[in-house]
Scaffold this motif. Structure first.
Motif, PDB file in Angstrom:
ATOM      1  N   CYS A 254      19.770  35.779  14.992  1.00  0.00           N
ATOM      2  CA  CYS A 254      20.583  35.330  15.838  1.00  0.00           C
ATOM      3  C   CYS A 254      21.737  34.319  15.036  1.00  0.00           C
ATOM      4  O   CYS A 254      21.297  33.496  14.205  1.00  0.00           O
ATOM      5  CB  CYS A 254      19.962  34.343  16.828  1.00  0.00           C
ATOM      6  SG  CYS A 254      21.048  33.663  17.797  1.00  0.00           S
ATOM      7  N   SER A 255      22.803  34.653  15.311  1.00  0.00           N
ATOM      8  CA  SER A 255      23.881  33.953  14.632  1.00  0.00           C
ATOM      9  C   SER A 255      24.809  33.407  15.735  1.00  0.00           C
ATOM     10  O   SER A 255      24.954  33.994  16.855  1.00  0.00           O
ATOM     11  CB  SER A 255      24.849  34.763  13.806  1.00  0.00           C
ATOM     12  OG  SER A 255      25.286  36.112  14.251  1.00  0.00           O
ATOM     13  N   GLY A 256      25.552  32.639  15.386  1.00  0.00           N
ATOM     14  CA  GLY A 256      26.486  31.910  16.240  1.00  0.00           C
ATOM     15  C   GLY A 256      26.387  30.232  16.535  1.00  0.00           C
ATOM     16  O   GLY A 256      27.266  29.795  17.079  1.00  0.00           O
ATOM     17  N   ALA A 257      25.360  29.610  16.346  1.00  0.00           N
ATOM     18  CA  ALA A 257      25.102  28.623  16.184  1.00  0.00           C
ATOM     19  C   ALA A 257      25.499  27.816  15.115  1.00  0.00           C
ATOM     20  O   ALA A 257      25.082  28.071  13.927  1.00  0.00           O
ATOM     21  CB  ALA A 257      23.697  28.043  16.674  1.00  0.00           C
TER      22      ALA A 257
ATOM     23  N   ASP B 134      25.137  45.804  21.950  1.00  0.00           N
ATOM     24  CA  ASP B 134      24.158  44.971  22.159  1.00  0.00           C
ATOM     25  C   ASP B 134      24.142  44.082  23.537  1.00  0.00           C
ATOM     26  O   ASP B 134      24.919  43.290  23.481  1.00  0.00           O
ATOM     27  CB  ASP B 134      24.039  43.722  20.938  1.00  0.00           C
ATOM     28  CG  ASP B 134      23.002  43.010  20.708  1.00  0.00           C
ATOM     29  OD1 ASP B 134      22.007  43.095  21.507  1.00  0.00           O
ATOM     30  OD2 ASP B 134      23.008  42.015  19.848  1.00  0.00           O
ATOM     31  N   LEU B 135      23.192  44.660  24.261  1.00  0.00           N
ATOM     32  CA  LEU B 135      23.415  44.088  25.672  1.00  0.00           C
ATOM     33  C   LEU B 135      22.889  42.615  25.946  1.00  0.00           C
ATOM     34  O   LEU B 135      23.111  41.915  26.682  1.00  0.00           O
ATOM     35  CB  LEU B 135      22.366  44.925  26.756  1.00  0.00           C
ATOM     36  CG  LEU B 135      23.158  46.201  26.827  1.00  0.00           C
ATOM     37  CD1 LEU B 135      22.207  47.065  27.826  1.00  0.00           C
ATOM     38  CD2 LEU B 135      24.388  46.189  27.601  1.00  0.00           C
ATOM     39  N   LYS B 136      22.063  42.313  24.611  1.00  0.00           N
ATOM     40  CA  LYS B 136      21.412  40.843  24.920  1.00  0.00           C
ATOM     41  C   LYS B 136      22.418  39.886  24.354  1.00  0.00           C
ATOM     42  O   LYS B 136      22.350  38.719  24.605  1.00  0.00           O
ATOM     43  CB  LYS B 136      20.344  40.637  23.870  1.00  0.00           C
ATOM     44  CG  LYS B 136      18.956  41.409  24.568  1.00  0.00           C
ATOM     45  CD  LYS B 136      17.956  41.223  23.885  1.00  0.00           C
ATOM     46  CE  LYS B 136      16.635  42.013  24.003  1.00  0.00           C
ATOM     47  NZ  LYS B 136      15.401  41.740  23.465  1.00  0.00           N
TER      48      LYS B 136
ATOM     49  N   LYS C 111      23.443  33.492  26.185  1.00  0.00           N
ATOM     50  CA  LYS C 111      22.360  34.267  26.679  1.00  0.00           C
ATOM     51  C   LYS C 111      22.495  34.717  28.077  1.00  0.00           C
ATOM     52  O   LYS C 111      22.174  35.782  28.653  1.00  0.00           O
ATOM     53  CB  LYS C 111      20.978  33.766  26.397  1.00  0.00           C
ATOM     54  CG  LYS C 111      20.633  33.402  24.983  1.00  0.00           C
ATOM     55  CD  LYS C 111      19.259  32.717  24.973  1.00  0.00           C
ATOM     56  CE  LYS C 111      18.894  32.367  23.677  1.00  0.00           C
ATOM     57  NZ  LYS C 111      17.544  31.719  23.617  1.00  0.00           N
ATOM     58  N   ASP C 112      23.228  33.821  28.893  1.00  0.00           N
ATOM     59  CA  ASP C 112      23.419  34.297  30.129  1.00  0.00           C
ATOM     60  C   ASP C 112      24.777  33.224  30.637  1.00  0.00           C
ATOM     61  O   ASP C 112      24.988  32.044  30.444  1.00  0.00           O
ATOM     62  CB  ASP C 112      22.297  33.484  31.111  1.00  0.00           C
ATOM     63  CG  ASP C 112      22.310  34.261  32.609  1.00  0.00           C
ATOM     64  OD1 ASP C 112      23.288  34.417  33.013  1.00  0.00           O
ATOM     65  OD2 ASP C 112      21.185  33.961  33.131  1.00  0.00           O
TER      66      ASP C 112
ATOM     67  N   ILE D 102      30.836  43.214  31.128  1.00  0.00           N
ATOM     68  CA  ILE D 102      29.672  44.033  31.340  1.00  0.00           C
ATOM     69  C   ILE D 102      28.277  43.670  31.194  1.00  0.00           C
ATOM     70  O   ILE D 102      27.519  43.901  31.995  1.00  0.00           O
ATOM     71  CB  ILE D 102      29.944  45.726  30.679  1.00  0.00           C
ATOM     72  CG1 ILE D 102      31.295  46.167  31.480  1.00  0.00           C
ATOM     73  CG2 ILE D 102      29.150  46.552  31.093  1.00  0.00           C
ATOM     74  CD1 ILE D 102      31.657  47.135  30.844  1.00  0.00           C
ATOM     75  N   ARG D 103      27.997  43.277  29.799  1.00  0.00           N
ATOM     76  CA  ARG D 103      26.795  42.727  29.492  1.00  0.00           C
ATOM     77  C   ARG D 103      26.386  41.459  30.368  1.00  0.00           C
ATOM     78  O   ARG D 103      25.255  41.290  30.704  1.00  0.00           O
ATOM     79  CB  ARG D 103      26.716  42.320  27.939  1.00  0.00           C
ATOM     80  CG  ARG D 103      27.388  43.171  26.843  1.00  0.00           C
ATOM     81  CD  ARG D 103      27.209  42.634  25.716  1.00  0.00           C
ATOM     82  NE  ARG D 103      27.810  43.629  24.865  1.00  0.00           N
ATOM     83  CZ  ARG D 103      28.159  43.315  23.382  1.00  0.00           C
ATOM     84  NH1 ARG D 103      27.882  42.064  23.087  1.00  0.00           N
ATOM     85  NH2 ARG D 103      28.758  44.097  22.549  1.00  0.00           N
ATOM     86  N   ALA D 104      27.355  40.562  30.593  1.00  0.00           N
ATOM     87  CA  ALA D 104      27.166  39.622  31.567  1.00  0.00           C
ATOM     88  C   ALA D 104      26.600  40.007  33.000  1.00  0.00           C
ATOM     89  O   ALA D 104      25.741  39.358  33.583  1.00  0.00           O
ATOM     90  CB  ALA D 104      28.268  38.754  31.884  1.00  0.00           C
ATOM     91  N   GLY D 105      27.241  40.891  33.641  1.00  0.00           N
ATOM     92  CA  GLY D 105      26.741  41.468  34.800  1.00  0.00           C
ATOM     93  C   GLY D 105      25.405  42.429  34.922  1.00  0.00           C
ATOM     94  O   GLY D 105      24.691  42.085  35.674  1.00  0.00           O
ATOM     95  N   VAL D 106      25.242  42.937  33.645  1.00  0.00           N
ATOM     96  CA  VAL D 106      24.018  43.519  33.630  1.00  0.00           C
ATOM     97  C   VAL D 106      22.710  42.520  33.500  1.00  0.00           C
ATOM     98  O   VAL D 106      21.539  42.543  34.146  1.00  0.00           O
ATOM     99  CB  VAL D 106      23.416  44.244  32.289  1.00  0.00           C
ATOM    100  CG1 VAL D 106      22.303  44.904  31.848  1.00  0.00           C
ATOM    101  CG2 VAL D 106      24.556  45.519  32.330  1.00  0.00           C
ATOM    102  N   LYS D 107      22.857  41.218  32.663  1.00  0.00           N
ATOM    103  CA  LYS D 107      21.959  40.106  32.542  1.00  0.00           C
ATOM    104  C   LYS D 107      21.667  39.596  33.922  1.00  0.00           C
ATOM    105  O   LYS D 107      20.654  38.944  34.182  1.00  0.00           O
ATOM    106  CB  LYS D 107      22.448  39.068  31.429  1.00  0.00           C
ATOM    107  CG  LYS D 107      21.722  37.993  31.218  1.00  0.00           C
ATOM    108  CD  LYS D 107      20.201  38.238  30.644  1.00  0.00           C
ATOM    109  CE  LYS D 107      19.377  37.242  30.554  1.00  0.00           C
ATOM    110  NZ  LYS D 107      18.001  37.333  30.029  1.00  0.00           N
TER     111      LYS D 107
END
Length: 639
Positions: free
Chosen positions: A249-252, A283-285, A344-345, A410-415
């Protein structure tokens, strides 16, 4: 554990009016408790103590703190039984921060710092000065609790599982104990660079003690590969099945405000491309990225006798948490720090809390704010008034920051239609009579709305109002004569449009759950009369806490159903409209029997194709993203 303290070298003169000497001594603490204090060596920058002492180690995760230098040594070690000779180079950083005349000495330490003979970065210097470990996580441990196998019914009530990685702790839901309980839950833990993490697993019964505890070394996990663990419990206690996956995981990050990642044009373009619509299915997550520029705070409350405070900030997004450095003796601190979080959400809320650093004691809360990610205006500098700990009223002080959110819709909607992340467990959840009274009021309000609706319908049948009864009769006849199933989602779409212009109160039908919960409460009270005094007290506390939580859940679901249709969160309304429109079209063009058949086949074959699939309910997962009335007031969900 036996420690032999020999000497110190090149101690820093911490006096404001320097005499060239110090009077050093050392305090040793384990988990916040003093276990030993050395003698004081007067007027010496190179003290020699030559003292030894021993103390019992009850837990290998205990932390040993040396109160001269802020050095933390974890007791967990593969060679803890051997003797170690180690020299620590340190600086009394708090005193250096508080002595403005000695800034050249501080700059020299930051530029030339050596730790055990190795140069370290300024960021690591700041972490050592603040007494913190590395906060930035590099991976995510995903634990999927699948099931229990051949677990006997011992008459100890519900069974649940607790997981712990360092300070991160979660607890599964309670299941009625049976041979093969099915949990199907997922939990995420952050992986830190400077920690040898172990996954502690405990299988517990609600009315009994824990039946089993095991540790799993997470440092040996392969990357991006699911590892299946089938652990045999105590003899004749069955087995526990769960999976663990390590995902990079990257981004922090934590950096100076002038080095904010998204301010770099190249990085910004890469992030825009990463979360662009063309890469939605990659990457849907990975939903998106949040950057916070924490600029300053003004007019904070004073906590010291001098009328000042030592403020620092913690920022939490879901279960992710980052902390700034402490600025001493000021009510108007300027952190000028940039912090980034992976999202993540998109429905998460950023919670920023300002604390006063009180040394070895627990920090005092100076104020807090909460900002939903969906309300962020990118690149806009905002100033928010601080609120109290439960965000119910404003307090003294304000904070200035700038937020940027990049995410893939789109990923946010799927989550949104997938299970929400489980929050880390609190240390000691307590009963709160004010919270209980508020939850009872919320449930009563929803119940009164249902009762009012039933009375209104009854009045139509009784012709108490002729015009109203005639209108209701005509609507009933036309609706029944022309009704088709596809009209149901269409009607909900019209209700959303109506509420856009005129908000109507919502309803929910959960009074039966409330009645059954209260019945269980009184039955348990009767059972507690047969037990001892302490058992009575503990049982009543547990039952009241359970009723309090049930009332909160019932009230939240009812309020979220109402808020789904009254434009509280436009993003969710757009998703609702899209789903209802697709449902209307599907029900219009596709016979109902085919839809039911497809649903049934999917439910029956889901476990065959994926034995470790997590059970979920898309409607309930969606409702958990809708704010309740309490959340709307606390974090101002209105845009």
């Amino acid at each position: 554990m036996t420690l032999h303290r020999k000497s110190g070298r090149n101690n820093i003169d911490s006096c404001l009016f320097s005499t060239g000497t110090s009077d050093p001594f050392v305090k040793f603490k384990v988990d916040g408790k003093n276990i030993y204090k050395s003698k004081v060596v007067n007027k010496n920058l190179n003290p020699a103590w030559n003292e030894s002492f021993s103390f019992p180690v009850r837990d290998l995760d205990q932390t040993l703190r040396l109160k001269v230098c802020e050095v933390f040594t974890l007791l967990r070690s593969n060679n803890v039984k051997y003797t170690e000779n180690r020299m620590f180079k340190f600086a009394n950083c708090k005193n250096m921060f508080r002595i403005n005349k000695h800034w050249p000495k501080l700059v020299h330490c930051c530029m030339c710092w050596l730790f055990q003979g190795q140069p370290i970065s300024p960021a690591q210097v700041m972490q050592l000065m603040c007494g913190q470990r590395n906060q930035v996580w590099t991976g995510i441990y995903t634990v999927i609790l699948v099931e229990g196998q051949d677990m006997p019914d011992c008459g100890q009530g519900d069974v649940y599982v607790r997981f712990r990685v360092g300070d991160q702790r979660v607890r599964s839901k309670n299941l009625c104990i049976k041979a093969n309980p099915q949990w199907r839950e997922s939990f995420d833990f952050n992986q830190f660079q400077d920690a040898q993490e172990y996954l502690a697993v405990e299988v517990c019964c609600k009315r009994g003690r824990k039946s089993e505890e095991l540790d799993i070394d997470l440092t040996r996990l392969p990357v991006n590969q699911k590892q299946l663990f089938t652990h045999a419990l105590d003899p004749n206690k069955g087995r526990l099945v769960f999976l663990v996956t390590l995902t990079p995981c990257s981004g922090a990050s934590i950096s100076d405000i002038l080095s904010a990642p998204l301010d770099n044009p190249t990085t910004f373009e890469e992030m825009q491309e990463k979360y662009g619509l063309m890469n939605s299915l990659r990457d849907l997550k990975d939903i998106g990225c949040l950057q916070i520029k924490l600029i300053k705070a003004t007019d904070l409350p004073s906590t010291d006798l001098s009328g000042k405070s030592d403020p620092f900030c913690t920022l939490e997004l879901g279960n992710s948490k980052l902390q700034t450095h402490t600025i001493s003796k000021t009510l108007n601190p300027e952190w000028r720090t940039a912090l980034t979080f992976p999202i993540k959400d998109i429905h998460d809320v950023l919670v920023l809390t300002v604390y006063h650093d009180d040394g070895d004691k627990s920090p005092d809360i100076l104020g807090k704010i909460a900002i939903p990610l969906l309300t962020v205006s990118n690149g806009q500098q905002i100033t928010r008034t601080l609120k109290n700990n439960n965000l119910s009223r404003t307090t003294k002080g304000s904070i200035t920051l700038e937020l940027n959110v990049l995410y893939n819709p789109i990923r946010a909607g799927v989550k949104t239609f997938r299970p929400k992340e489980t929050k880390f467990a609190e240390d000691n959840p307590k009963f709160n009579k004010k919270l209980l009274a508020r939850n009872i009021y919320r449930v009563r309000k929803i119940s009164m709305a249902i009762l009012y609706t039933l009375q209104y319908i009854k009045s139509c049948f009784h012709w108490e109002n002729t015009q109203r009864s005639i209108t209701a009769f005509l609507i009933f006849v036309v609706t029944v004569w022309l009704w088709e199933l596809f009209m149901l989602p269409l009607f909900l779409l019209l209700l959303i449009g109506w509420n856009y212009f005129h908000i109507t109160p919502g309803m929910a039908s959960y009074s039966q759950d409330l009645v059954s919960s209260l019945s269980f409460f009184f039955l348990s009270l009767q059972e507690s009369e047969k037990k001892g005094l302490m058992e009575k007290i503990h049982m009543v506390q547990e039952i009241v806490l359970t009723v309090q939580n049930i009332l909160d859940e019932v009230a939240c679901i009812g309020e979220r159903v109402k808020n789904t249709f009254n434009w509280a969160v436009p993003f969710l309304l757009f998703l609702t409209c899209l789903v209802l429109f697709l449902a209307t079209a599907a029900l219009y063009y596709i016979p109902l029997r085919y839809i039911v058949l497809a649903w049934g086949v999917n439910k029956f074959t889901k476990k065959l194709f994926n034995p470790y699939a997590i059970d979920n309910n898309e409607i309930l997962d969606f409702l958990k993203r809708v704010p309740s009335d309490v959340q709307k007031v606390r974090v101002q969900f209105y845009i």
